[in-house]
Design an enzyme around this catalytic site. Structure first.
Site, PDB file in Angstrom:
ATOM      1  N   ASP A 218      44.513  38.768  28.521  1.00 37.97           N
ATOM      2  CA  ASP A 218      44.743  39.419  29.805  1.00 37.97           C
ATOM      3  C   ASP A 218      44.538  38.443  30.964  1.00 37.97           C
ATOM      4  OD1 ASP A 218      44.844  41.960  31.535  1.00 37.97           O
ATOM      5  OD2 ASP A 218      42.974  41.013  32.145  1.00 37.97           O
TER       6      ASP A 218
ATOM      7  N   GLU B  81      49.446  37.039  29.035  1.00 37.35           N
ATOM      8  CA  GLU B  81      49.981  37.797  30.168  1.00 37.35           C
ATOM      9  C   GLU B  81      50.087  36.851  31.365  1.00 37.35           C
ATOM     10  OE1 GLU B  81      48.940  41.876  32.637  1.00 37.35           O
ATOM     11  OE2 GLU B  81      47.465  40.289  32.447  1.00 37.35           O
TER      12      GLU B  81
END
Length: 882
Positions: A485, A540
């Site tokens: 993330d 990401e």
């Protein structure tokens, strides 16, 4: 993770939990009154510096590291765009930055000067390393020898062949690779290699042996430390710890006289420290389980070491990495149809069979790492090695993963290494009373939008901690990989905030690049792929960083996939326009605009779009009509008809053209009608303002799977189409086929035609016009049949196509294809055609039978190899934008 700055809010957020020393003492004294164990269900300145490398009390050699300095560059626009290497693009101007390589003394016993590990050069001042920044080298307590090793670094030069534009930035990229190689060399020299270094959880935290328990903690800012807990009645004078010269505190607790563990399984434990900020009780940084007792605000660390007969034993082998990933993004807590927090056990028994039946081959689970604030969606992590106790025990999670493996599903973890919770009571923030322990000090160590702390990736012990954290989840819990993330936030000192990435390479390889963070990402991918060859790593990144998905030995960052985040943004943008304003070329450009030889995971929407404050595609399309007109016994409105049709088309074209993998957030496969809103109370901000909560309601923190299952609702048709999509890809493997050719993007007809693999896709986005005897180009000669039709009645369509019809090719060039067929393409439909002889025998001729495939728990057949005819069109096998 949300990056959008339109609203200025990333997630529902409350002020950080900060407690002064007096409040800590009060809470500790209360805890100290409890003599029984907690029961729970079982089933600085960034300068060039000199480093003191003296002898450790644990090892004959000490490790060294260098910290870094970066420049905060003010950004501009708040929007983000991804960008790619486009053949023939004009190379951007070269950077004028100056970079130098590190010079490190070979003698670890002497004082030596280490230049700052950064793309920034110029400050030549030095200082003696602060006590809290010294590096600890600890003995290897592991008895068995792990045969796995990480291959040595390569030359790191192939990136210039892949993308010649990068040659203009060779100075930066070679420097980046030299820093990675320096770290690998130092780890090899002082830690025995990356394999050994990444097992920090066998040196820090609680280590059980035959004779007792050793507890170690790196807390250089503390002046005194003691282990407290239920086992010693929270007496701070009972088990005082000893500190070494590197700031590592240690204590050994021998077994009881009867041979039992000195700390019973399930006992609450904390470390009490005298720090520069006062007396502080902290949950051990390497704790494996943490629990919030009913009625209490703070969490407690739990010594988790169940007896052998209660430990979960894995029974099923991990599946092999599939050629194409079809990921079901999920959250355990909100996976129930009821307004409650669901459990690992319920997810295992109820959700995994559903995911398998839908045709996905991987499940990505969010919010696994413990987080004290539920509404953070798991992104404000407090305890990095502990599975969230809200959903059950660590053994419950292991049982879930093992069941997924039995079903042939990969289990990916949404891992957060980009930042940490600001919570000082339960997490790493101010752990040893200093601002610069695990994080950068000052403003650089605080993410102003996310209200969280930012790791110092130039710190040796931080790198050990994070590498070991990734290794822990792979080794101990058998996760099959990660979705990292917030990688954009890591790679740049501006964190991508108020920054528009235009594609100019200076944006990627300049002073704003955090080289330490990029090197850490290279190291963690090195460890993952070296020790776990079948593991998957997904990053990401919204910036479009070149080399992101290029192997490390070639000079890349090493991820397997990048999330193609621009696609979801494009759909939201289009859904705010009239149908007449959609441009077919714009859709095609967004879907295919990705870097050559760098794989992408595409998605039409993820959890980001489902959060309160945003809107899902289904809600953009159908809005409040979803509440009254989704029953089949009631006539649909024009809004519902449009929404049902476009929802299917958007998902299919995203899967078919957007990348080598596909992701969907749970519930979106059937157009979930409502948003996600975690239970939260009113927020009282420091400026006196109050942000209203939702009265701590769980009503919007669940998924209504009953709607998708109800055959009398139109949601069911959307869900069936999702299942058919995945089984089509499972049979034909079109997402990873190298053959892709876009033959038509007609702005007048609103028709898109393309080949992917051995299939021909026809999308008619026109709101009114249906076309009979519509000629489309194709590559191969023969007889074609329909293998997927979004207008099928099973999927809530109008059933305007005859699935028994056969389509024969005509010779002659059309739309730059050597042959063509004549088809009927109704308005707002997507139809997929395949050569009958190319179709696998197990694939259904009529798509209604796709549902029967979903009931088969056997592994899906591998797609057949493309016939020789595909080689004839090698020039079109790349991503072509006609």
């Amino acid at each position: 993770m949300v990056y959008y700055t339109i609203s200025g809010i990333r997630l529902p957020c409350v002020p950080s939990v900060h407690h002064n020393s007096s409040s800590h003492r009060n809470s500790s004294s209360v805890a100290g009154n409890a003599s029984t164990a907690l029961s729970f269900p079982l089933k600085k300145h960034s300068l060039s510096r000199k480093i003191v490398a003296g002898s450790s009390s644990y090892d004959s050699e000490a490790s060294t590291t260098a910290t870094s300095r970066k420049v905060l560059v003010p950004g501009g626009d708040s929007s983000f765009t991804t960008n790619v290497l486009v053949p023939g693009a004009k190379p951007p101007s070269s950077t004028d930055q100056l970079e130098t390589s590190d010079i490190v003394s070979e003698d670890p016993k002497v004082l030596r000067e280490v230049p700052e590990s950064s793309s920034m050069v110029g400050d030549t001042s030095t200082e003696v390393l602060d006590e809290q920044e010294k590096i600890a080298v600890l003995p290897d307590t592991r008895e068995k020898t792990d045969k796995r090793t990480v291959p040595p670094p390569g030359a790191g030069q192939r990136i210039y062949d892949i993308d010649p534009i990068l040659s203009s930035f060779r100075q930066h990229l070679d420097y980046r690779y030299s820093q990675y190689k320096r770290m690998r060399a130092d780890i090899d020299k002082f830690e025995g290699g990356l394999e050994k270094f990444s097992r920090g959880y066998e040196k820090f935290g609680f280590i059980r042996s035959e004779t007792g328990i050793t507890y170690r903690e790196w807390a250089p800012g503390a002046t005194r430390a003691a282990l407290i807990g239920d086992f010693n009645n929270w007496n701070p004078n009972a088990d005082v710890m000893a500190r070494d010269e590197f700031g590592v505190w240690e204590i050994f607790l021998p077994n009881n006289a009867d041979g039992s563990s000195p700390i019973p399984h399930g006992s609450r434990v904390k470390i009490r420290m005298d720090t520069p900020s006062g007396l502080k009780d902290s949950i051990p940084a390497w704790i494996k389980f943490a629990v919030q007792a009913p009625g209490e605000i703070p969490y407690n660390g739990i010594y988790y070491d169940p007896p052998e007969e209660e430990k979960y034993v894995f029974k099923h082998p991990q599946p092999k990495k599939p050629k194409s990933l079809r990921i079901y993004e999920s959250h355990v807590g909100m996976s129930s149809t009821e307004p409650k927090i669901n459990t690992y056990a319920n997810f295992r028994d109820e959700m995994l069979p559903r995911i398998k039946k839908l045709g996905y081959n991987a499940v990505q689970i969010m919010a696994i790492q413990e987080h004290s604030y539920y509404a953070s969606f798991g992104y404000h992590v407090t305890n990095f090695f502990a599975p969230s106790s809200r959903f059950g025990t660590p053994d419950d999670l292991k049982s879930l993963i093992d069941k997924a493996h039995e079903l042939g599903l990969l289990v990916l973890m949404d891992i957060v290494h980009s930042h940490a919770s600001n919570n000082t009571l339960d997490g790493l923030n101010m752990f040893d009373g200093t601002d610069s322990h695990y994080f950068h000090s000052g403003s650089r160590g605080h993410h102003w939008m996310w209200d969280s702390r930012l790791f110092n990736y130039g710190s040796w012990e931080v790198v050990r901690y994070l590498l070991s954290n990734a290794r822990w989840w792979l080794d101990e819990f058998k996760f099959d990989g990660f979705r990292f993330d917030g990688v954009t936030s890591m790679m740049y000192t501006h964190h991508g905030l108020q920054m528009t990435f235009t594609g100019n390479y200076n944006e990627y390889f300049g002073f704003a690049t955090d080289v330490d963070a990029v090197v850490y990402l290279m190291l963690v991918n090195d460890m993952i792929h070296g020790l776990f060859p079948e593991a998957v790593s997904i990053g990401e990144d919204v910036s479009g960083m070149p080399t992101f998905c290029v192997p490390i030995q070639d000079g890349g960052v090493g991820f397997d996939y990048r999330l193609h985040m621009a696609i979801a943004d494009k759909w939201i943008e289009l859904l705010q326009k009239r149908d007449e304003d959609w441009r077919m070329g714009d859709i095609i450009h967004t879907l295919t605009n990705r870097r050559w030889l760098e794989k992408c995971i595409s998605y039409a929407e993820s959890h980001d779009q489902a959060l309160v404050g945003d809107k899902t595609i289904a809600f953009w399309l159908m809005d409040k009509d979803m509440y009254d007109f989704m029953a089949l016994d009631r006539p649909a409105t024009p809004l519902i008809d449009r929404g049902i049709a476009l929802h299917k088309m958007i998902r299919l074209i995203t899967m078919a053209l957007g990348g080598e993998g596909y992701l969907n957030f749970m519930g979106n496969e059937f157009g979930h009608p409502e948003w996600i809103d975690f239970p939260r109370g009113d927020q009282h901000l420091p400026n006196g303002k109050v942000v209203p909560g939702n009265n701590n309601s769980f009503d919007k923190c669940r998924r209504r799977f009953d709607l998708g299952d109800a055959e009398y609702l139109r949601y069911h048709g959307l869900q069936e189409f999702d299942r058919a999509m995945h089984h089509l890809e499972g049979n034909y493997g079109f997402m990873t086929d190298i053959h892709q050719y876009i033959s038509r993007k007609d702005e007048g007809d609103r028709v898109i035609v393309f080949e992917r693999g051995n299939l021909v896709f026809v999308f008619n986005f026109h709101w009114n016009n249906s076309y009979s005897d519509y000629r489309i180009g194709c590559h191969k000669s023969g007889k074609y049949k329909i293998v997927l039709d979004s207008d099928d009645a099973l999927f809530g369509g109008f059933d305007r196509l005859d699935h028994n019809a056969e389509y024969f090719t005509f010779e002659g060039w059309y739309d730059d294809r050597p042959r063509s067929i004549m088809v009927y393409t109704p308005a707002r439909t997507a139809v997929v055609y395949a050569l009958v002889e190319d179709k696998p025998e197990s694939a259904p001729l009529k798509i209604e039978t796709a549902a029967t495939l979903a009931d088969d728990n056997e592994r899906e057949p591998e797609p057949e190899d493309a016939p020789e005819a595909a080689a004839e069109d090698a020039a079109a096998s790349e991503l072509v934008q006609s």
